[in-house]
Design a protein around this motif. Sequence first.
Motif, PDB file in Angstrom:
ATOM      1  N   MET A   1     -34.899 -16.276  15.134  1.00 56.21           N
ATOM      2  CA  MET A   1     -34.478 -16.287  16.525  1.00 56.21           C
ATOM      3  C   MET A   1     -33.267 -17.206  16.657  1.00 56.21           C
ATOM      4  N   ALA A   2     -32.191 -16.704  17.182  1.00 54.24           N
ATOM      5  CA  ALA A   2     -30.959 -17.478  17.311  1.00 54.24           C
ATOM      6  C   ALA A   2     -31.095 -18.489  18.443  1.00 54.24           C
ATOM      7  N   ALA A   3     -30.495 -19.667  18.240  1.00 54.53           N
ATOM      8  CA  ALA A   3     -30.539 -20.720  19.261  1.00 54.53           C
ATOM      9  C   ALA A   3     -29.531 -20.413  20.361  1.00 54.53           C
ATOM     10  N   ASP A   4     -29.849 -20.831  21.569  1.00 48.41           N
ATOM     11  CA  ASP A   4     -28.931 -20.648  22.681  1.00 48.41           C
ATOM     12  C   ASP A   4     -27.686 -21.488  22.460  1.00 48.41           C
ATOM     13  N   PRO A   5     -26.500 -20.979  22.810  1.00 49.22           N
ATOM     14  CA  PRO A   5     -25.285 -21.789  22.648  1.00 49.22           C
ATOM     15  C   PRO A   5     -25.269 -22.952  23.631  1.00 49.22           C
ATOM     16  N   TYR A   6     -24.595 -24.037  23.240  1.00 47.89           N
ATOM     17  CA  TYR A   6     -24.483 -25.212  24.103  1.00 47.89           C
ATOM     18  C   TYR A   6     -23.611 -24.842  25.298  1.00 47.89           C
ATOM     19  N   PRO A   7     -24.134 -24.908  26.537  1.00 49.74           N
ATOM     20  CA  PRO A   7     -23.400 -24.370  27.689  1.00 49.74           C
ATOM     21  C   PRO A   7     -22.278 -25.266  28.202  1.00 49.74           C
ATOM     22  N   PHE A   8     -22.260 -26.555  27.845  1.00 48.72           N
ATOM     23  CA  PHE A   8     -21.292 -27.486  28.410  1.00 48.72           C
ATOM     24  C   PHE A   8     -20.209 -27.809  27.387  1.00 48.72           C
ATOM     25  N   VAL A   9     -19.467 -26.813  26.927  1.00 46.08           N
ATOM     26  CA  VAL A   9     -18.501 -27.011  25.840  1.00 46.08           C
ATOM     27  C   VAL A   9     -17.287 -27.821  26.261  1.00 46.08           C
ATOM     28  N   ALA A  10     -16.958 -27.880  27.547  1.00 42.02           N
ATOM     29  CA  ALA A  10     -15.788 -28.636  28.003  1.00 42.02           C
ATOM     30  C   ALA A  10     -16.099 -30.106  28.233  1.00 42.02           C
ATOM     31  N   PHE A  11     -17.325 -30.513  28.037  1.00 39.96           N
ATOM     32  CA  PHE A  11     -17.734 -31.882  28.305  1.00 39.96           C
ATOM     33  C   PHE A  11     -17.875 -32.636  26.987  1.00 39.96           C
ATOM     34  N   ASN A  12     -17.292 -33.826  26.917  1.00 42.98           N
ATOM     35  CA  ASN A  12     -17.193 -34.567  25.666  1.00 42.98           C
ATOM     36  C   ASN A  12     -18.270 -35.631  25.477  1.00 42.98           C
ATOM     37  N   PHE A  13     -19.032 -35.940  26.523  1.00 40.44           N
ATOM     38  CA  PHE A  13     -20.012 -37.019  26.439  1.00 40.44           C
ATOM     39  C   PHE A  13     -21.379 -36.511  26.858  1.00 40.44           C
ATOM     40  N   ALA A  14     -22.377 -36.778  26.030  1.00 39.62           N
ATOM     41  CA  ALA A  14     -23.756 -36.452  26.377  1.00 39.62           C
ATOM     42  C   ALA A  14     -24.463 -37.746  26.735  1.00 39.62           C
ATOM     43  N   VAL A  15     -25.305 -37.705  27.755  1.00 42.58           N
ATOM     44  CA  VAL A  15     -26.045 -38.881  28.204  1.00 42.58           C
ATOM     45  C   VAL A  15     -27.526 -38.531  28.209  1.00 42.58           C
ATOM     46  N   GLU A  16     -28.308 -39.400  27.584  1.00 41.67           N
ATOM     47  CA  GLU A  16     -29.757 -39.257  27.607  1.00 41.67           C
ATOM     48  C   GLU A  16     -30.346 -40.533  28.180  1.00 41.67           C
ATOM     49  N   ILE A  17     -31.225 -40.395  29.151  1.00 45.54           N
ATOM     50  CA  ILE A  17     -31.906 -41.535  29.760  1.00 45.54           C
ATOM     51  C   ILE A  17     -33.374 -41.434  29.392  1.00 45.54           C
ATOM     52  N   CYS A  34     -15.595 -40.633  30.348  1.00 40.50           N
ATOM     53  CA  CYS A  34     -16.392 -41.855  30.271  1.00 40.50           C
ATOM     54  C   CYS A  34     -15.420 -43.024  30.198  1.00 40.50           C
ATOM     55  N   ASP A  35     -15.581 -43.988  31.104  1.00 41.75           N
ATOM     56  CA  ASP A  35     -14.692 -45.136  31.156  1.00 41.75           C
ATOM     57  C   ASP A  35     -15.536 -46.404  31.149  1.00 41.75           C
ATOM     58  N   GLY A  36     -15.027 -47.458  30.554  1.00 45.17           N
ATOM     59  CA  GLY A  36     -15.718 -48.735  30.573  1.00 45.17           C
ATOM     60  C   GLY A  36     -16.549 -49.028  29.343  1.00 45.17           C
ATOM     61  N   LEU A  37     -16.416 -48.246  28.287  1.00 48.03           N
ATOM     62  CA  LEU A  37     -17.136 -48.543  27.057  1.00 48.03           C
ATOM     63  C   LEU A  37     -16.406 -49.681  26.347  1.00 48.03           C
ATOM     64  N   GLU A  38     -16.726 -50.884  26.726  1.00 45.87           N
ATOM     65  CA  GLU A  38     -16.059 -52.036  26.132  1.00 45.87           C
ATOM     66  C   GLU A  38     -17.020 -53.214  26.065  1.00 45.87           C
ATOM     67  N   MET A  39     -16.736 -54.087  25.117  1.00 43.19           N
ATOM     68  CA  MET A  39     -17.512 -55.301  24.942  1.00 43.19           C
ATOM     69  C   MET A  39     -16.567 -56.389  24.463  1.00 43.19           C
ATOM     70  N   SER A  40     -16.693 -57.570  25.014  1.00 45.75           N
ATOM     71  CA  SER A  40     -15.883 -58.696  24.561  1.00 45.75           C
ATOM     72  C   SER A  40     -16.790 -59.896  24.330  1.00 45.75           C
ATOM     73  N   ILE A  41     -16.396 -60.706  23.363  1.00 48.58           N
ATOM     74  CA  ILE A  41     -17.170 -61.899  23.023  1.00 48.58           C
ATOM     75  C   ILE A  41     -16.271 -63.112  23.194  1.00 48.58           C
ATOM     76  N   THR A  68     -18.532 -45.995  33.669  1.00 50.21           N
ATOM     77  CA  THR A  68     -18.295 -44.989  34.697  1.00 50.21           C
ATOM     78  C   THR A  68     -18.240 -43.619  34.037  1.00 50.21           C
ATOM     79  N   LEU A  69     -19.078 -42.709  34.491  1.00 45.74           N
ATOM     80  CA  LEU A  69     -19.100 -41.338  33.992  1.00 45.74           C
ATOM     81  C   LEU A  69     -18.573 -40.425  35.087  1.00 45.74           C
ATOM     82  N   LYS A  70     -17.674 -39.508  34.722  1.00 46.82           N
ATOM     83  CA  LYS A  70     -17.054 -38.637  35.721  1.00 46.82           C
ATOM     84  C   LYS A  70     -17.242 -37.170  35.349  1.00 46.82           C
ATOM     85  N   ARG A  71     -17.287 -36.345  36.387  1.00 46.15           N
ATOM     86  CA  ARG A  71     -17.377 -34.887  36.281  1.00 46.15           C
ATOM     87  C   ARG A  71     -18.526 -34.464  35.367  1.00 46.15           C
TER      88      ARG A  71
END
Length: 112
Positions: A1-17, A34-41, A68-71
């Motif tokens: 049985m073939a797997a369903d194609p990933y429907p969100f091909v234009a989106f570059n970031f996946a988020v799991e909570i 996705c903006d704000g992926l930063e860390m400073s020490i 910040t996650l957009k669209r």
Amino acid sequence: MAADPYPFVAFNFAVEINRGTDGHALVNAAFAECDGLEMSIEVKTIREGGSNDRQIRLNGMAAFGQLTLKRGMTDSFDLWTWFQDSVADPALRADAEVVLLAPMARPSARVS
């Protein structure tokens, strides 16, 4: 049985909570930006008395940027439900993962 194609091909970031220890994602969503992926020490410099030729540098506190996650897009209302639950009870906590998806490595199906 073939797997369903990933429907969100234009989106570059996946988020799991995840809330809890069962390992199942409470929310799955995809976002275009996705903006704000930063860390400073902060670096602390210590000078010892009698040792004028060197300084000791120690790691200080770590600071993280505001994420910040957009669209975004999802195939259910789970994200909206999680937002409503978090507003109603601010003590609720969850772990989240942001995954950068490579153009050729889109997931075809979720394996449990």
